[in-house]
Design a protein around this motif. Structure first.
Motif: not given
Lengths: 339, 339
Positions: A42-56
């Motif tokens: 979970v990445i804070p971004f300009s007052g919001d939050r972003l989720a970021f994930t990866t899978d091979s």
């Protein structure tokens, strides 16, 4: 670690995987604290939050009953975002192709990815393609990464299970792993076992809309199965979990195939299932909600978090014959290249 | 396409790669229009814009003079974000490991990734590890995906080259490709050629801060080299490009190695170089800015966009002996597994 080379078991999703990650990879790459391991960052971004994930995805075989590596790769990343409580916004696709791969196979896989993305309502917005010479890779490997956004204020994460929480699953377990294994080994089982691979973001959106404040943890029990996933959550949240064996839904053909092969369905991978930790008051309502949804018709309440506050993260199974046994993570490699 | 299987050339970054992408993969996966192909996708998000990119790395050998697959994977994704004009916010890492990979090799690669991420000022926030059995993959493949944000209003993209633009490069070309090739083939060249692999986000931030409105295109000439990258931009922007051969910086050991092997440095991969298309008024200032930066000491003005507005995307090289020749994309496979 006790080995100086990579073992197949390091990819199992169980104990060895955890050792490799916790003691080796994560400290070097990120230095994130151990209790911060979730399906998505979970990445804070300009007052919001972003989720970021990866899978091979390296599943073998590439095509199997009910799906292929393509829809598996899309569903897996969509589900990792959904389990963090995020709405999937965009997905990337990185292809590693072996020289000689039939274009017809690639085409089938690509169409399957697109259909899965359309079903989940998410766009494939960027990609990359590499080719390695014959024998340098096995047919096709796919990486999918995903960005998600949060439409709600709740914190859904592995460290958030609370004493008293009820544990729900949205349907029978073990389908994906047994579909792959039966297909790989050419087992004749009478009934064909199909993967449960499916995007769960729609189901999660419904759950959060109706009962967001009461849902503490969501996790999809993929590699390592329900047992390993629950053990991870128990450790992350420092709570004890008790499971009721008779309450855990397993299709009879999966039970039969597991019996033949000496496998425990609790450790077999799923790709369209979720475990939800829900406050006790809300549990009946959430269970009803799940059963009302096409992806939760066979949902069940399978256990609960023990009332005691602090713990080392013990998971106990009350067995059908009235016994109790401790449930640990998968150790070693049960099913290589299951996803 | 004229083949029914994947060929090594489909991974070259040249004509065959383009065909596979444009005629096959992109239409099926995303349906994005052809002129929308950039190093990173741009996603509108709550009044802002996000950049999103992915790349898989299969370079052989894994260790080479000046770097390894680890820092290459971080720098590559950082640079894809930077070339879209975005500031890298977070990176993911997907590892595919071959059973038997020495842990000492993995450790060295992981430390190299972390050092590259620290140098670029970006965090590795999420990851995934898969293991395939011996022979199922070649040592290690790495996918990195990245999220970036825009700190400025400019649109930097491949379709944005304008008649009159000057074309700058931040230093000598061909180092990465020749470092890999010399290392793989065990060539004895007298002087060791080292990869130029480096993060360019700091350099790009400086350029954008000082001359953002005058920078129309940024692109890193990786697979397929400067020639293929310029041809792609010419087509995307529907402009003609003229290059001055004598102005293009190439180290003499790279020229020598290329001569021995019958390669053209214009087609050899770079991993720490950028091409900038800059308005003619700003070009001297931007060139001075580049030369003031540690990563641009040997920067040069190597060509320009022809004054004519519409074109089919022709790239012409004015050669050292006063001739002119058309420059096309790389066709076939020059150097497999260069990144």
């Amino acid at each position: 670690m006790k080995t100086d080379v990579i073992l197949l078991g390091h990819g199992s999703g169980g104990k060895l995987s955890r050792q490799l990650l916790e003691d080796f990879i994560i400290p070097i790459l990120s230095g994130l604290p151990e209790n911060n391991r979730n399906d998505a960052a979970v990445i804070p971004f300009s007052g919001d939050r972003l989720a970021f994930t990866t899978d091979s995805y390296v599943v073998d075989p590439v095509f199997f009953p009910g799906g292929d590596i393509g829809d598996l790769a899309i569903n897996g990343t969509v589900n990792d975002l959904a389990m963090s409580g995020a709405r999937p916004l965009a997905v990337s696709v990185g292809l590693i192709l072996e020289e000689g791969l039939p274009l017809a196979d690639l085409e089938r896989i690509l169409y399957s990815m697109r259909a899965a993305a359309d079903r989940a309502g998410v766009g494939i917005v960027t990609g990359d393609t590499k080719v390695v010479s014959r024998g340098g890779a096995d047919k096709i490997f796919i990486n999918t990464s995903g960005i998600g956004v949060f439409d709600h204020p709740w914190r859904i994460e592995g460290g958030n299970a609370r004493p008293g929480d009820k544990i729900l699953v949205n349907g029978p377990i073990g389908d994906h792993g047994m579909a792959i294994l039966a297909s790989r080994e050419g087992l004749e089982l009478g009934t064909e076992i199909r993967t449960d691979s499916a995007p769960l973001n729609g189901l999660v959106a419904t759950l959060l809309e109706i009962a967001g404040a009461d849902i503490h943890v969501l996790r999809d029990p993929t590699r390592g199965g329900v047992a390993t996933t629950l053990k991870e959550i128990a450790i992350q949240s420092a709570v004890d979990i008790v499971l009721e064996e008779t309450a855990i839904p397993v299709r009879k053909e999966v039970t039969a195939a597991c019996a033949i092969l000496g496998l425990d369905p609790l450790y077999v991978a799923n790709e369209g299932k979720l475990l939800a930790f829900v406050s006790p008051e809300a549990a009946p309502r959430v269970l009803a909600l799940l059963r009302d949804h096409p992806q939760g018709r066979e949902a069940a309440l399978i256990g609960e978090v023990n009332g005691k506050a602090a713990s080392e993260g013990k998971v106990t199974l009350s067995t059908a014959i009235g016994g109790r046994r401790l449930v640990d993570m998968l150790s070693g490699e049960q099913l290589p290249r299951i996803c």
